[in-house]
Design an enzyme around this catalytic site. Structure first.
Site, PDB file in Angstrom:
ATOM      1  N   ASP A   1     -17.995  20.720  60.004  1.00 51.26           N
ATOM      2  CA  ASP A   1     -17.525  20.257  61.310  1.00 51.26           C
ATOM      3  C   ASP A   1     -18.559  19.267  61.836  1.00 51.26           C
ATOM      4  O   ASP A   1     -19.652  19.115  61.284  1.00 51.26           O
ATOM      5  CB  ASP A   1     -17.275  21.434  62.265  1.00 51.26           C
ATOM      6  CG  ASP A   1     -16.299  21.021  63.383  1.00 51.26           C
ATOM      7  OD1 ASP A   1     -16.059  19.808  63.563  1.00 51.26           O
ATOM      8  OD2 ASP A   1     -15.776  21.899  64.091  1.00 51.26           O
TER       9      ASP A   1
HETATM   10  C1  NOJ Z   1     -15.037  18.873  66.192  1.00 47.33           C
HETATM   11  C2  NOJ Z   1     -13.910  19.834  66.107  1.00 47.33           C
HETATM   12  O1  NOJ Z   1     -14.373  21.171  66.111  1.00 47.33           O
HETATM   13  C3  NOJ Z   1     -13.027  19.633  64.889  1.00 47.33           C
HETATM   14  O2  NOJ Z   1     -11.918  20.479  64.990  1.00 47.33           O
HETATM   15  C4  NOJ Z   1     -12.626  18.195  64.777  1.00 47.33           C
HETATM   16  O3  NOJ Z   1     -11.772  18.018  63.681  1.00 47.33           O
HETATM   17  C5  NOJ Z   1     -13.887  17.364  64.631  1.00 47.33           C
HETATM   18  N1  NOJ Z   1     -14.702  17.516  65.818  1.00 47.33           N
HETATM   19  C6  NOJ Z   1     -13.576  15.890  64.397  1.00 47.33           C
HETATM   20  O4  NOJ Z   1     -13.047  15.304  65.517  1.00 47.33           O
END
Ligand code: NOJ
Length: 764
Positions: free
Chosen positions: A291
């Site tokens: 993430d």
């Molecule tokens: C953080 C989020 O937790 C995740 O779900 C998302 O896909 C990413 N950022 C990218 O935007």
């Protein structure tokens, strides 16, 4: 190896290997050979490059990075970036791909990721709302349209679906998932993965999906985003992992790990989750992306001493691609050179990434998703909006309908449409709206006006604002402070006047678009600001009220449920919101949604979920010293699986074809369902089991089957469910998936509280 190889030579090599495999070999074997042939040409730097993902800007999803665009650009040209996120449009993706193809040594095409969560530009209901449809065909279709639109704009990878089982209404991201149940979550996971990916990833209208967040993110303590998770291994396997396992089995191309720690180990650095379970036991061969910044966040967790250490932990644990941690590049190279990270681990990660790029067809044509014609013709079309309306109306849940106040007549009445969300064209788009255009949704007021006949009078009054915010625009949703302290009651008199004049009042209240989503946890889940006060003021002059709720999480609605005759749960329904709600209000569509999550009386009951354990002192209303509360019911106000219709369904004749079976046998459960009302309608028939005693304590009920069927007025259908190993097994005390002999109660009905049951005994 510093071979200077041209793109033509590379493709020839791949072609040659591909031809050499012969007709008999499967597509998969050919891909493996192609992957190996590319890998053999790569330097360590280039391999690490493939494991690196950068964002084009940093204003949307995380803390600012400290690398400037120029440096990124240079890396892209040198083939040191395998993927970009948030590069959107044919023009932007083509330009970026050109940088790779025109400059890098090996010309390995880039993959473009984006959060396409509930639609690209045509916006569908937020995932929690859409899950309330229990309509797997429609859910698949909506993901298919999202993929079609995204792929027409250069995107070939979505960071969806979110598969986090979530039991806590305080958690802002509950809106992004399928609710509290692992079985429903698994079925929906498969529908969404298949919708995005289709049967053929190389089709230019499908995109790679991403099962996220692996794992446990939805179990954050106190519903606070990013918080610590403490679950045991059995809860992990029985309650959290099933949707991920289902997605892996359905062939999801990628996984994303999660921000949280679980039992002391951050998921990003969790070898057991990523290497042992996902890549080992489940034999899954896609790649895992971190993430946003979650590798480097292991330092804050207190699990890594510095960035280099974090990179070492993550890669060893099985995290293949670094999203915005700037850790793999540059630290992995030194780690390999120092002998701390075996090159085999790097090769395995790169192989996984290349495999998906081959599957997408990017090696055949790196620009295959860059089609200006498609971008012009296939996005936000009438056809797509029509489907968005279909999905939206199926997602609506009728929570209360005393005196059959709904559906409303279209003619000859005066209707007051009141509330801060009544003419809101933006909130229904919800959070994570991708390219959804601000204020582009059909508002409830617009939908109602379009639906009613000439001689129906509509009076609109906003009554009050929902919230006041110090920022006017939400261009940067992550910086927007939300405030609920609006004290402006100046719109009340107009709302009261409107209510006085009306035969019926439609009150549109709930949450705005950005009250749920990432970083949007709340300690209270009642209607914010002056909404309840406004509702009570209106109620004083006109009790004929239909509350239309728009929200991304369960709300506590005690007063409303006791006093308001009709309540429609409309979530945040997307582009066609107002039309879809009007379809239900005026009976053009008979509501068929069922809650995918429990609604509590009060926030103090959270986390609240129907499939809880019994405890040693199951709830007993006549005694104090039993599991429960002194000041609140223990049960849900509106339970999981609940939802009314404009008609009634009667269940009878529940039986099994056998009363005993062996673990490897099957039993057939049948039930008759009759539509006893005067309208046609759909019902979701739900089957729950209760494993009465086990090597571990078992939930009081677990959903193990459902069917959504259509019944004409007066019609009866016999519905059957197959009970087999998959319905009865669980991750037992022996740390294996097993069916344990013993008694099982089997409940069937229209929600999780049904009392209709039969017994089935599994013999040794
Ligand atoms: C953080 C989020 O937790 C995740 O779900 C998302 O896909 C990413 N950022 C990218 O935007």
């Amino acid at each position: 190896m510093k071979t200077n190889i041209s793109i033509t030579a590379l493709l020839l090599t791949i072609f040659f290997v591909g031809c050499g495999t012969g007709k008999k070999q499967t597509q998969n074997n050919m891909t493996e050979q192609k992957v190996d042939s590319v890998l053999a040409l790569m330097t360590l730097d280039e391999k690490i490059g493939q494991m690196t993902q950068y964002a084009v800007s940093w204003d949307l999803t995380g803390p600012p990075s400290n690398m400037d665009d120029k440096e990124k650009l240079d890396k892209i040209k040198r083939g040191m970036v395998g993927s970009m996120l948030k590069v959107v449009s044919v023009k932007a993706t083509r330009e970026t791909q050109r940088l790779v193809m025109g400059n890098s040594r090996l010309k390995i095409p880039m993959i473009f990721g984006y959060d396409v969560i509930h639609g690209f530009k045509t916006i569908f209901p937020v995932p929690l709302g859409e899950s309330a449809s229990w309509d797997l065909k429609m859910i698949r279709k909506s993901a298919e349209i999202a993929a079609k639109e995204a792929s027409a704009a250069g995107i070939n990878w979505t960071f969806a679906p979110m598969l986090d089982v979530s039991r806590d209404a305080r958690w802002g991201r509950i809106m992004e998932g399928a609710g509290e149940d692992p079985y429903l979550g698994s079925m929906i996971a498969v529908a969404r993965v298949k919708g995005f990916q289709g049967d053929d990833l190389s089709n230019d209208k499908t995109i790679a999906a991403c099962a996220k967040h692996f794992a446990g993110y939805g179990f954050a303590e106190a519903g606070m985003d990013y918080n610590t998770v403490n679950v045991g291994i059995h809860e992990l396997h029985n309650a959290i992992l099933p949707p991920f396992k289902a997605a892996a089995k359905a062939g999801v191309a990628t996984f994303m790990n999660s921000f949280n720690e679980i039992d002391g180990i951050p998921s990003t650095g969790n070898r057991n989750l990523q290497r042992d379970i996902l890549k080992g036991d489940w034999n899954w061969n896609g790649f895992i992306v971190s993430d946003w910044g979650s590798i480097v966040e292991m330092i804050n967790h207190g699990y890594a001493k510095d960035k280099k250490h974090a990179a070492e932990i993550a890669v060893k644990a099985g995290c293949d691609m670094d999203m915005e941690s700037y850790a793999y590049n540059p630290d992995l190279k030194t780690l390999v050179e120092e002998g701390k990270v075996p090159i085999d681990l790097i090769d395995d990660a790169v192989r996984r990434i290349l495999r998906i790029k081959f599957d997408l067809g990017l090696f055949d044509d790196p620009y295959k998703y860059c089609n200006e014609e498609r971008e012009k013709d296939e996005i936000y079309t009438k056809e797509n909006l029509k489907l968005a309306r279909e999905v939206a109306k199926r997602s609506i849940v009728l929570l209360k309908n005393d005196g059959r106040i709904l559906p409303l007549e279209k003619k000859g009445k005066t209707i007051a449409v009141i509330g801060p969300l009544a003419d809101d064209k933006d909130s229904p788009l919800g959070n994570w709206r991708a390219q959804g255009v601000k204020n582009s949704a059909v508002s409830l007021l617009e939908g109602i006006k379009k639906a009613v006949g000439e001689n129906t009078k509509i009076i609109y009054a906003k009554g009050c604002d929902l919230t006041i915010s110090t920022l006017k625009e939400e261009e940067n949703q992550f910086l927007m402070p939300i405030k609920f302290n609006t004290t402006d009651r100046s719109g009340f008199p107009e709302a009261i006047r409107a209510a006085r004049k009306a035969d019926v009042v439609i009150m549109a209240i709930g949450e705005d678009a950005y009250q749920t989503g990432e970083g949007r946890s709340q300690v209270s889940i009642e209607l914010k600001g002056l909404q309840t006060e406004l509702l009570k003021a209106v109620y004083k002059v006109n009790k004929n009220i239909v509350v239309v709720l728009m929200n991304g999480r369960p709300l506590s609605l005690k007063w409303e449920s006791e006093n308001i005759p009709a309540i429609l749960e409309c979530w945040l329904l997307g582009s066609e919101s107002g039309n879809a709600i009007a379809d239900v209000l005026f009976g053009d569509y008979n509501p068929s949604g069922k809650l995918p999550v429990s609604f509590p009386y009060s926030v103090g009951q959270e986390p609240l979920y129907y499939n809880h354990k019994n405890t040693g002192r199951p709830f007993n209303p006549e005694h104090v010293t039993y599991t429960g509360y002194r000041d609140s019911p223990k049960t849900a106000l509106y339970p999981f699986g609940f939802g009314l219709s404009y008609t009634d369904f009667e269940y009878s004749n529940l039986k099994t074809d056998r009363s005993t079976m062996k673990a490897n046998e099957t039993a057939l459960v049948t039930v008759d369902v009759k539509n006893t009302g005067e309208r046609d309608g759909e019902e979701v028939i739900q089957l729950y089991i209760h494993d009465v005693m086990g090597s571990l304590t078992r939930p009081v009920r677990e959903l193990k089957g459902f069917q959504k069927i259509f019944l004409k007025a007066g019609e009866t259908k016999t519905v059957s469910f197959k009970i087999d190993r998959s319905s009865l097994e669980f991750y037992t005390a022996s740390n294996k998936w097993e069916v344990e002999p013993g008694d099982f109660e089997i409940f069937v009905g229209g929600d999780s509280k049904t009392e209709m049951k039969v017994l089935l005994t599994v013999e040794k």
